[in-house]
Scaffold this active site. Structure first.
Site: not given
Lengths: 140, 411
Positions: A50-53
């Site tokens: 759920g994180c872009q990074s």
């Protein structure tokens, strides 16, 4: 220190910043000091979804207290994790489970709490609490 | 010629059509460079939406009352506007859908009954990954094989490889007109022409091209062409599928429901004629009407003038960006639209996007739903700035200054 006392310290520190630039510069600097995760834990199992990074978190229990280490490939994300680790690391599982996270709003990072926010602050907190729940079950 | 066209666009006047361009973000005037994700909506289109719900909201095609007839007329008139815009032969070759993804799925689903084991589908390496999935599902259902046309370092399709992949087993070629991640304009004329030599159908995804180019589906001789209204100043949740009549007749209906039937008994249903065969249920009526208004708006500005202004913005921004140390642009095809994908050194795109947002600048960061392209370049993602005709050089200047500041903070 209790979680609440640490949160209050952080709120005090952030209250000294005049604008977003100082706040973000501080987070970027914090990101550079993050206690890095051992390379062997930078695996798919330790990635928070759920994180872009990319964010990796590892936890271990020592003297009934949880220690977190983490890393990210984005520096602002590292700064956010550094703050979370400062709050939640070296605490017992029960305290982590019960902790509220209103301080994030108070230090001007509320925008990162939106579920659409790509850095997944919500997912990070959830993951730290899940570790705490798992260890709490072990302790019981 | 170029200079003349440039003067045709009065940008300051155009900007007044877009209320959102007056707003502030984080205390700064909004600079909206995420147009490839969705375009902004002019007052002329907003007015049409408000007018619909204020004056003639009704269900269409069935009612005998005045409102229903007015709504039906407006909805069908919009279809004609869209038909004329794309130069389709007839209005019933335009199928309203919920957007590009829906349109693609409609075709992919229809081909389930036309493909058998051993058949091949060709798609390009430049696809949005939501565009890859329907074909993988189609292959799973039918036993057909998915083949990929590779790209080179410039982000261009390797046509010699395409030629080599084409054969008698190729039944369908799917390619975007313009890549969303890199802005590359694909040589669809060539692809259509070659694919037709082996009797393969060609579906072109026009989601990224429609804001910049006015495609003529008849002269392209393309079999299917799809796009979304929200990329061309229309609302979200509505789009279209153009299909040659012969192809649309060959495809079975996609969804069952009202509107798409001619006669129903418990034993048998006969399907309605085109376009209703593919338009089950109550459609996005207001969206369709507003789609027509958006097409009118874009045409009133004129696509030649739009392209000239956007090319100028692209050249200007590209030149400015190239002055920044360690900055690398991905997608350097000579044929590209006003989309620039880039990274600065090893700085994570997310970090730059976050700082730009604090300065009121909206860009896209991440893999742009085109993970295979990011894997090709071995990067986690890029920062993507995409321009529309309402953007200005002054905005680019502000963006460049903000970017330099972000890089300084993050280095």
């Amino acid at each position: 220190m209790t979680i609440e006392a640490i949160q209050n310290d952080i709120i005090d520190e952030f209250s000294m910043f005049e604008d977003w630039e100082e706040r973000y510069q501080y987070m970027i600097d914090l990101g550079k000091t993050l206690p890095l995760i051992d390379e062997k834990y930078k695996t798919e199992d330790h990635i928070i979804k759920g994180c872009q990074s990319k964010v990796w978190v590892h936890a271990n229990l020592e003297d009934d207290k949880i220690n977190f280490t983490a890393d990210s490939d984005a520096i602002i994300t590292k700064g956010i994790i550094a703050i979370l680790i400062r709050v939640f690391s070296n605490q017992n599982p029960k305290a982590i489970i019960d902790a509220n996270t209103d301080f994030i709003d108070k230090i001007g990072l509320k925008e990162h709490l939106s579920p659409t926010r790509a850095n997944g602050l919500v997912s990070m907190i959830k993951q730290l609490k899940l570790y705490a729940i798992a260890y709490q079950t072990q302790l019981n | 010629m170029y200079m003349e066209l440039k003067q045709m666009l009065d940008i300051q006047k155009i900007r007044k059509d877009f209320p959102i361009l007056n707003r502030k973000v984080n205390g700064k005037p909004l600079i909206y460079f995420d147009n490839a994700a969705t375009s902004q909506t002019p007052q002329q289109v907003i007015d049409v939406i408000v007018d619909y719900y204020s004056n003639y909201n009704a269900n269409i095609h069935r009612g005998v009352h005045a409102l229903s007839q007015e709504a039906t007329d407006a909805y069908e008139l919009a279809r004609v506007k869209i038909q004329k815009h794309f130069n389709a032969k007839s209005p019933h070759e335009i199928i309203y859908t919920s957007g590009t993804t829906h349109s693609i799925n409609l075709v992919a689903n229809g081909f389930s009954s036309l493909l058998t084991k051993g058949d091949e589908i060709l798609i390009s390496a430049l696809e949005h990954h939501s565009n890859i999935v329907p074909w993988q599902m189609l292959c799973e259902r039918t036993g057909a094989t998915l083949k990929v046309i590779p790209m080179n370092q410039n982000g261009e399709l390797v046509l010699s490889e395409f030629d080599a992949l084409l054969n008698d087993k190729t039944k369908l070629v799917f390619v975007n007109h313009i890549s969303n991640a890199l802005g590359t304009i694909n040589p669809i004329e060539y692809i259509i022409n070659e694919a037709h030599k082996v009797d393969a159908a060609v579906l072109v995804d026009g989601a990224q091209s429609c804001p910049h180019i006015k495609p003529d589906v008849q002269s392209l001789d393309v079999d299917f062409y799809v796009c979304s209204a929200h990329k061309i100043c229309g609302p979200t949740g509505v789009g279209m599928l153009y299909g040659k009549e012969a192809w649309l007749n060959k495809l079975p209906p996609y969804q069952g429901g009202g509107e798409m039937i001619a006669e129903v008994t418990f034993e048998k249903t006969t399907y309605a004629d085109l376009p209703h065969k593919f338009e089950a249920g109550t459609p996005n009526i207001c969206g369709g009407i507003a789609f027509g208004a958006a097409v009118d708006y874009m045409n009133a500005i004129g696509f030649e003038a739009i392209a000239a202004h956007e090319n100028e913005l692209l050249d200007y921004a590209t030149h400015q960006l190239q002055q920044i140390e360690r900055l690398k642009i991905y997608g350097t095809s000579k044929e590209k639209t006003s989309v620039i994908s880039f990274n600065v050194g090893a700085i994570h795109p997310y970090d730059i996007g976050t700082i730009l947002d604090k300065m009121g600048i909206a860009v896209r960061t991440g893999h742009h739903c085109a993970q295979p392209i990011m894997d090709f370049y071995n990067i986690p993602g890029t920062i993507r700035a995409s321009f529309m005709f309402y953007n200005t050089k002054e905005e680019i200047d502000t963006f460049i200054a903000a970017l330099k500041k972000a890089v300084l903070m993050l280095s």
